[in-house]
Enzyme design. Structure first.
Site, mmCIF file in Angstrom:
data_model
loop_
_atom_site.group_PDB
_atom_site.id
_atom_site.type_symbol
_atom_site.label_atom_id
_atom_site.label_comp_id
_atom_site.label_asym_id
_atom_site.label_seq_id
_atom_site.Cartn_x
_atom_site.Cartn_y
_atom_site.Cartn_z
ATOM 1 N N CYS A 1 43.901 82.030 82.456
ATOM 2 C CA CYS A 1 44.026 82.236 80.629
ATOM 3 C C CYS A 1 43.612 84.032 80.568
ATOM 4 O O CYS A 1 42.565 84.403 80.911
ATOM 5 C CB CYS A 1 42.995 81.694 80.125
ATOM 6 S SG CYS A 1 42.657 82.194 78.498
ATOM 7 N N CYS B 1 41.334 85.031 77.729
ATOM 8 C CA CYS B 1 39.885 84.535 78.162
ATOM 9 C C CYS B 1 39.267 85.602 79.052
ATOM 10 O O CYS B 1 38.138 85.884 78.887
ATOM 11 C CB CYS B 1 39.911 83.159 78.504
ATOM 12 S SG CYS B 1 40.850 81.767 78.010
ATOM 13 N N ASP B 2 39.958 85.951 80.147
ATOM 14 C CA ASP B 2 39.429 86.620 81.302
ATOM 15 C C ASP B 2 40.177 88.039 81.329
ATOM 16 O O ASP B 2 39.408 88.533 82.413
ATOM 17 C CB ASP B 2 39.610 85.789 82.533
ATOM 18 C CG ASP B 2 38.902 84.354 82.419
ATOM 19 O OD1 ASP B 2 37.817 84.446 81.753
ATOM 20 O OD2 ASP B 2 39.500 83.630 83.167
HETATM 21 C C1 LIG Z 1 39.273 78.622 83.499
HETATM 22 C C2 LIG Z 1 39.482 78.590 82.171
HETATM 23 C C3 LIG Z 1 38.665 79.305 81.329
HETATM 24 C C4 LIG Z 1 39.008 79.540 80.121
HETATM 25 N N1 LIG Z 1 38.376 80.580 79.464
HETATM 26 C C5 LIG Z 1 38.382 80.492 78.257
HETATM 27 C C6 LIG Z 1 37.561 81.483 77.368
HETATM 28 O O1 LIG Z 1 36.789 82.306 78.012
HETATM 29 N N2 LIG Z 1 37.568 81.416 76.005
HETATM 30 C C7 LIG Z 1 38.435 80.653 75.312
HETATM 31 O O2 LIG Z 1 38.372 80.589 74.055
HETATM 32 N N3 LIG Z 1 39.257 79.647 76.143
HETATM 33 C C8 LIG Z 1 39.020 79.594 77.409
HETATM 34 N N4 LIG Z 1 39.870 78.765 78.010
HETATM 35 C C9 LIG Z 1 40.601 77.700 77.569
HETATM 36 C C10 LIG Z 1 39.888 76.620 76.905
HETATM 37 O O3 LIG Z 1 38.925 76.011 77.713
HETATM 38 C C11 LIG Z 1 40.385 75.533 76.081
HETATM 39 O O4 LIG Z 1 41.406 75.992 75.086
HETATM 40 C C12 LIG Z 1 39.851 74.291 75.571
HETATM 41 O O5 LIG Z 1 38.666 73.721 76.635
HETATM 42 C C13 LIG Z 1 40.514 73.203 74.947
HETATM 43 O O6 LIG Z 1 39.692 72.063 74.686
HETATM 44 P P1 LIG Z 1 40.250 70.742 74.210
HETATM 45 O O7 LIG Z 1 38.862 69.979 73.788
HETATM 46 O O8 LIG Z 1 41.483 70.553 73.609
HETATM 47 O O9 LIG Z 1 40.582 70.167 75.717
HETATM 48 P P2 LIG Z 1 39.602 70.122 77.255
HETATM 49 O O10 LIG Z 1 38.743 71.409 77.601
HETATM 50 O O11 LIG Z 1 41.073 70.098 78.187
HETATM 51 O O12 LIG Z 1 38.905 68.848 77.113
HETATM 52 C C14 LIG Z 1 39.861 67.509 77.566
HETATM 53 C C15 LIG Z 1 38.916 66.448 77.698
HETATM 54 O O13 LIG Z 1 39.561 65.103 77.500
HETATM 55 C C16 LIG Z 1 38.964 64.451 78.563
HETATM 56 N N5 LIG Z 1 40.145 63.274 78.929
HETATM 57 C C17 LIG Z 1 41.355 63.529 79.303
HETATM 58 N N6 LIG Z 1 41.989 62.357 79.551
HETATM 59 C C18 LIG Z 1 40.963 61.465 78.907
HETATM 60 C C19 LIG Z 1 41.140 59.997 78.658
HETATM 61 N N7 LIG Z 1 42.184 59.248 79.176
HETATM 62 N N8 LIG Z 1 39.996 59.300 77.935
HETATM 63 C C20 LIG Z 1 39.051 59.994 77.797
HETATM 64 N N9 LIG Z 1 38.973 61.209 77.853
HETATM 65 C C21 LIG Z 1 39.834 62.137 78.337
HETATM 66 C C22 LIG Z 1 38.683 64.996 79.571
HETATM 67 O O14 LIG Z 1 37.727 64.383 80.366
HETATM 68 C C23 LIG Z 1 38.121 66.334 79.055
HETATM 69 O O15 LIG Z 1 36.530 65.964 78.583
HETATM 70 C C24 LIG Z 1 39.764 78.802 79.291
HETATM 71 C C25 LIG Z 1 40.476 77.484 80.247
HETATM 72 C C26 LIG Z 1 40.253 77.597 81.662
HETATM 73 C C27 LIG Z 1 40.921 76.627 82.377
#
Ligand SMILES: Cc1cc2nc3c(=O)[nH]c(=O)nc-3n(C[C@H](O)[C@H](O)[C@H](O)COP(=O)(O)OP(=O)(O)OC[C@H]3O[C@@H](n4cnc5c(N)ncnc54)[C@H](O)[C@@H]3O)c2cc1C
Length: 319
Positions: A146, A149-150
């Site tokens: 990202c 982000c970084d």
């Molecule tokens: C290395 C890295 C660094 C990042 N740094 C930043 C940053 O500095 N700032 C920023 O704004 N964004 C950052 N991002 C992006 C940010 O983390 C994501 O946009 C955000 O986490 C997305 O949130 P979400 O809740 O949609 O999904 P996710 O964070 O992907 O969470 C998905 C959840 O769903 C659960 N899940 C999946 N399948 C199932 C299932 N079948 N049953 C039940 N649960 C399930 C998983 O266990 C997880 O808990 C970064 C991403 C990465 C990979």
């Protein structure tokens, strides 16, 4: 539809909830905070990655309210505490099957069967990995998926950008605000990105291209120091001294459990309207499971909030 219940699940009484949330990323936990404050005692299934992608992040500098930056794990803990304080219950299990043809909806998880009047799909997405040595161990120590982000951590440094599609070029161009040089490494001899982006990248003096080249290993002790590559045509090997590796070779929504049950776009992102409603009334989606564009903690949390408010209204209207 019939669930294929395993022997250990059979006979266990299903627990019925007003709101079940799948996912403990920012979308799921923000939804949980709102649903809990509305007194719905939401059940949150954590899924395979407790805390979601945030938990993989060392330092978050762009989440509003944290001027000094915050650790990804700390941010997740705060989300979790806030949700639990108002009555959300976290269940450390994954949903393996859902039946959305009945109401209440049926969810079969590792820990049993649950029934939900409303369901919020916040299962997120995962960046596609290169699968080379060093990628996992140096994640957050120079390896990133990202740029938004970084990128700012790499001011004045040389970085590698892996990929040849729109994301790679868009993020590579964005990185040139900070870095001295961004080398785009692509395994083919032509970029897949659209013409406009290609032209913008080609005219950017901080961007260099290394075509027909693949990454073999990301090297470094405490942080990334170099990357070993080879040319797929000639076989010639090289070691590039860089301090960052940004990987943009695709992004996959974790929506397999909803395949064939909710409308999705061709890439598997759940289709929603402006109220986070999916194709099935009473089922809402939030965060990266439904967003291939913004992919940020704040935007995912915002979608989670909107999904919880919509679920609350749906429950009120469908008593
Ligand atoms: C290395 C890295 C660094 C990042 N740094 C930043 C940053 O500095 N700032 C920023 O704004 N964004 C950052 N991002 C992006 C940010 O983390 C994501 O946009 C955000 O986490 C997305 O949130 P979400 O809740 O949609 O999904 P996710 O964070 O992907 O969470 C998905 C959840 O769903 C659960 N899940 C999946 N399948 C199932 C299932 N079948 N049953 C039940 N649960 C399930 C998983 O266990 C997880 O808990 C970064 C991403 C990465 C990979």
């Amino acid at each position: 539809m019939q669930f294929s219940l395993g022997a250990t699940q059979a006979g266990k009484p299903a627990v019925e909830q007003d709101v079940i949330i799948l996912g403990t990323g920012p979308a799921g936990l923000a939804a949980a905070i709102y649903a809990a404050r509305a007194d719905r005692k939401p059940l949150v299934l954590a899924g395979p990655d407790l805390g979601g992608q945030v938990a993989l992040t060392n330092a978050v500098e762009n989440y509003p309210g944290f001027p000094e930056s915050v650790g990804g794990g700390d941010l997740f803990s705060m989300f979790q505490k806030q949700a639990e304080r108002f009555g959300a219950v976290l269940d450390f299990s994954t949903a393996n099957e859902v039946d959305l043809t009945v109401h209440p909806f049926r969810i079969l998880a590792d820990t049993g069967e649950y029934h939900a009047k409303t369901l919020i799909a916040a299962t997120g997405a995962s960046p596609r990995r290169l699968g080379v040595p060093g990628e996992d161990t140096l994640l957050g120590k120079g390896v990133s998926y990202c740029a938004t982000c970084d990128g700012a951590f790499f001011r004045g440094r040389n970085v590698l950008v892996v990929g040849g599609g729109d994301s790679a070029l868009e993020e590579g161009i964005f990185l040139t605000r900070y870095v001295s040089q961004a080398t785009i490494v692509h395994r083919r001899n032509e970029l897949r990105a659209g013409t406009l982006l290609r032209e913008r990248a080609e005219h950017n003096e901080k961007i260099h291209f290394l075509m027909e080249t693949v990454v073999d290993e990301i090297r470094g002790e405490e942080s990334v120091q170099s990357v070993a590559v080879h040319n797929v045509k000639t076989g010639k090997q090289d070691v590039l001294p860089v301090e960052g590796v940004f990987i943009f070779i695709g992004h996959e929504p974790n929506t397999a459990v909803f395949r064939g049950k909710l409308d999705m776009d061709p890439k598997g992102y759940i289709r929603i309207d402006d109220r986070m409603r999916t194709s099935v009334p009473g089922v809402f989606a939030a965060g990266e499971a439904a967003d291939s564009v913004f992919r940020q903690i704040a935007t995912s949390a915002g979608m989670g909030v909107a999904a919880a408010i919509s679920a609350e209204r749906w429950l009120e209207e469908n008593k």
